[in-house]
Design an enzyme around this catalytic site. Structure first.
Site, mmCIF file in Angstrom:
data_model
loop_
_atom_site.group_PDB
_atom_site.id
_atom_site.type_symbol
_atom_site.label_atom_id
_atom_site.label_comp_id
_atom_site.label_asym_id
_atom_site.label_seq_id
_atom_site.Cartn_x
_atom_site.Cartn_y
_atom_site.Cartn_z
ATOM 1 N N GLU A 61 81.721 -7.521 26.417
ATOM 2 C CA GLU A 61 82.337 -7.297 25.097
ATOM 3 C C GLU A 61 83.781 -6.834 25.254
ATOM 4 O O GLU A 61 84.667 -7.245 24.502
ATOM 5 C CB GLU A 61 81.524 -6.263 24.304
ATOM 6 C CG GLU A 61 80.216 -6.812 23.769
ATOM 7 C CD GLU A 61 79.310 -5.732 23.179
ATOM 8 O OE1 GLU A 61 78.566 -6.052 22.249
ATOM 9 O OE2 GLU A 61 79.339 -4.571 23.672
ATOM 10 N N ASP A 92 95.698 -3.644 -5.513
ATOM 11 C CA ASP A 92 96.497 -4.245 -6.578
ATOM 12 C C ASP A 92 97.966 -4.285 -6.188
ATOM 13 O O ASP A 92 98.396 -3.591 -5.264
ATOM 14 C CB ASP A 92 96.292 -3.479 -7.892
ATOM 15 C CG ASP A 92 96.640 -2.004 -7.744
ATOM 16 O OD1 ASP A 92 97.822 -1.695 -7.560
ATOM 17 O OD2 ASP A 92 95.715 -1.161 -7.788
#
Ligand code: GLA
Length: 726
Positions: free
Chosen positions: A611, A531
């Protein structure tokens, strides 16, 4: 002038770059809302209508005139007990238990600059920004009730904020039973309501519905803004899209329980309010005391939802976030949680750090498990001392070793919590919020500390300082349960939910001013306290405990309406994904994670050479794109109902010279129709080069009919398109 007052008419006008907000203190002393919409000249009081409204009461002072009812008139601060039966912003109960208080305009003041709020986060104006504050005082003489309405205007940002201070200037106490900070009354109009619901590991899912008669409410009773509903509501005209139409946003700058209610009433009028949760709230004000209602950010856009989001993004990024990392590039982190959980020692951490450094990571974040025998989640919260046996060294030695590898060092904490199995609990049982005589509710085996107490706040502050004094430059500030019991051994339990959050803000304010260069990342079981209030202290927040590339699409989509990309943290994790079991390509995981603040949450020692090469390239690429991602304009290019076909989003640099478009195609199908993606925000009349293909493309045609994507070769494929103005 952002704020003007016309004395003759009693009309206040608040003006931003593209919007006007008007209200009127009328001849009866009521503060009526007149207008919030596209920028306009003149006055809008002609929009008010008066009629005899059966069963809607009229103020006594109007005598036989029955055409004036607060039940039918648009208001700025409706209070219970005035004949307005719609949902109110304020409910007060006097010392005899009687509800209701009529409020009348008393005075006002217009001042330069944006107001701030004592003990609460609030939007601030930057030194080069024009800003003004309007404060209007309303009074009720019987109770000595004084209500100060605060309006802040930052014209260049198209932002108007609201807050309220309720004080007792009388001689007897009274109790505030409900307090909201913001109200928007619409006398007419058909609207859609957009809200964001969710759950742990699936936060902020978009919901759009047609408003119907009745009251629709969202909120949180959990003591935190919550995974379940985001403290943001958007009202949109029926036809409003990403780029067209009128819409209004209200966003709460608060991290505790909240309520947002939208009432479509008997006269097809609409009221939207936002404020503190009413649940277990009962705030007695003794003579001389006051309470401040947390701030609400409001914005209006008549260019659709995209512009509304841009306004909110810029406001949070530039007028809420503070500290070094407001502007500094965010580090690429490697977080140990999904990589190792509780299973590590100091040696392993250093091996991970070395390996992460080779990949190009900037910071190692040691997640949960580093302190006082915390080898599972049953113990030790509150005992913020390193487990030197497990680490094989002190915390500062570990921090130094990580630094000598060339990485910054961050650490996980959960300062507001206490485990029953902890030294802290054994010493201070009364610090936990437990109702005497009741068995406590456990959440992830833990209890919540009573942050309304000064001694508890001091303890937390000192504990965090001692960590930060040991070479730690980042805190992941977690919060892994909701509050169920509001009980303080120091009393005043009806105030506790609010005082808890004030206590949290006080600690965070002290830490951020003492350590301005430390980056604090917010977290609450992922995005349970995502928030604008937290963003005042923590410029970025772990968006969800769900790291699945596909699930993150809708989580990021919903989050993007009210929160800037710079605040959204997303990490590439391993496959099969730990939350969903899904296997997605590394490139897709990268593309969904490079939404905002970026990192990895996997064991680099388990990566294959291919990777590792791919991840090194990703990190280099992210660092090149980081500026446009965290500070550019963000556009949602796909509709939520189409997300199963494709999900596309775009970043455009503030000067329009560059665009970065990301697309994920969740499912491949046989002989599929071609997917076209239509960018926005490019400079009209210009040409853009597609960096990969070298093609020169006209911006207007691109923005009109889109460009075709390559055919996917399998499920979960993702593409990035980079455009540069020529
Ligand atoms: C929460 C967080 C995770 C991780 C764990 C550690 O769930 O959201 O990222 O830090 O706690 O216990």
């Amino acid at each position: 002038m952002a704020i003007t007052f016309d004395e003759g008419r009693g009309i206040f006008t608040l003006t931003t770059k593209t919007s006007t907000y008007q209200m009127m203190a009328d001849s009866f002393g009521y503060l009526l809302h007149l207008y919030y919409g596209a920028k306009t000249e003149g006055f809008t009081d002609w929009g008010l209508t008066f009629a005899d409204r059966g069963f809607s009461g009229s103020p006594y002072d109007l005598g036989r005139n029955r055409t004036y009812s607060l039940d039918a008139l648009p208001q700025e601060f409706p209070v219970q007990g005035t004949g307005d039966y719609r949902t109110p912003l304020l409910v007060v109960r006097d010392s005899e238990g009687t509800y209701g208080a009529d409020l009348h305009y008393h005075s006002h003041e217009i001042t330069e600059g944006k107001y701030s709020l004592s003990g609460l986060p609030a939007v601030y104006a930057n030194p080069d920004e024009e800003a003004q504050t309007l404060s209007i005082t309303l009074k009720n003489d019987r109770l000595g009730l004084n209500v100060k309405l605060l309006y802040g205007v930052i014209p260049s940002k198209d932002i108007i904020t609201r807050s309220v201070i309720v004080s007792n200037e009388g001689s007897k106490p009274f109790t505030v039973q409900k307090l909201c900070s913001s109200c928007l009354d619409f006398t007419h109009g058909d609207f859609d309501l957009i809200t964001f619901y969710g759950r742990h590991t699936f936060e902020r899912q978009y919901q759009r519905q047609k408003l119907r008669h009745g009251i629709f409410s969202i909120g949180s009773r959990r003591g935190m803004s919550s995974h379940q509903y985001s403290p943001l509501v958007i009202l949109a005209g029926h036809g409003a899209t990403e780029s067209h139409g009128r819409c209004w946003g209200m966003e709460f700058v608060y991290s505790g329980g909240f309520c947002a209610e939208v009432e479509h009433d008997q006269y097809r009028q609409t009221r939207v309010i936002m404020g503190l949760a009413q649940d277990k709230f009962s705030y007695e004000l003794a003579p001389g005391e006051e309470i401040t209602g947390p701030e609400v950010i409001m914005t209006f856009s008549n260019e659709g939802l995209g512009k509304l989001s841009h306004n909110l993004h810029a406001c949070i990024r530039e007028n809420i976030c503070r500290g070094k990392f407001k502007a500094s590039p965010r580090p690429v982190v490697l977080n140990t949680w999904e990589a190792l959980y509780f299973n590590f020692d100091g040696k392993k951490i250093l091996e991970v750090a070395e390996s992460a450094k080779e990949l190009g990571v900037d910071m190692l974040v040691l997640d949960d498990g580093w302190f006082m025998k915390r080898n599972d989640d049953f113990r030790a919260l509150g005992d913020w001392k390193a487990d030197e046996e497990k680490l094989g060294c002190t915390l500062s030695e570990l921090a130094n070793s990580v630094k000598s590898i060339g990485l910054d060092f961050g650490i996980w904490v959960e300062p507001e919590m206490i485990s029953e199995d902890s030294n802290l609990y054994r010493e201070h049982k009364d610090w936990a919020m437990i109702i005497p005589g009741e068995k406590p509710v456990l959440g992830r085996n833990q209890l919540v500390l009573d942050l309304s107490r000064k001694d508890v706040r001091e303890y937390i502050f000192d504990a965090m300082c001692s960590i930060l004094n040991q070479g730690v430059t980042y805190l992941k500030w977690d919060y892994n349960r909701s509050i169920a019991e509001l009980y303080s051994h120091e009393g005043s339990n009806g105030k506790l939910a609010y005082k808890y959050i004030l206590g949290l803000y006080e600690i965070l304010e002290r830490i951020t001013s003492e350590y301005p260069d430390v980056l604090i990342e917010g977290c609450a079981g992922g995005g349970g306290r995502f928030d604008a209030g937290m963003m005042y202290y923590t410029p970025q927040i772990w968006c969800s405990d769900n790291t699945d590339a596909l699930d993150r699409l809708s989580i990021h989509y919903g989050t993007s309406f009210g929160y800037p990309m710079s605040a959204i943290v997303a990490h590439v994790s391993t496959c099969p994904n730990h939350q969903t079991g899904r296997i997605t390509p590394l490139n897709t995981r990268y593309i969904t994670s490079m939404t905002g603040a970026f990192g990895y949450e996997l064991d680099p020692l388990k990566l294959s050479d291919d990777e590792r090469r791919e991840i090194s390239a990703q990190i280099q690429q992210y660092k090149q794109d980081r500026e446009i991602i965290t500070h550019g304009l963000y556009y949602r290019l796909s509709k939520p109902e189409n997300i199963h076909r494709y999900c596309a989003w775009e970043y455009v640099s503030n000067d329009g010279s560059k665009a970065l478009i990301n697309v994920v195609i969740p499912q491949n199908h046989g002989n599929m129709p071609v997917i076209y993606v239509t960018p926005r925000g490019l400079t009209s009349g210009a040409f853009y080069r597609d960096i990969e293909t070298g093609k020169i493309l006209p911006s207007d045609a691109l923005m009109d009919s889109g460009f075709p994507l390559e055919m996917p070769k399998s499920d979960y494929e993702a593409f990035t398109i980079r455009l540069e103005r020529v």
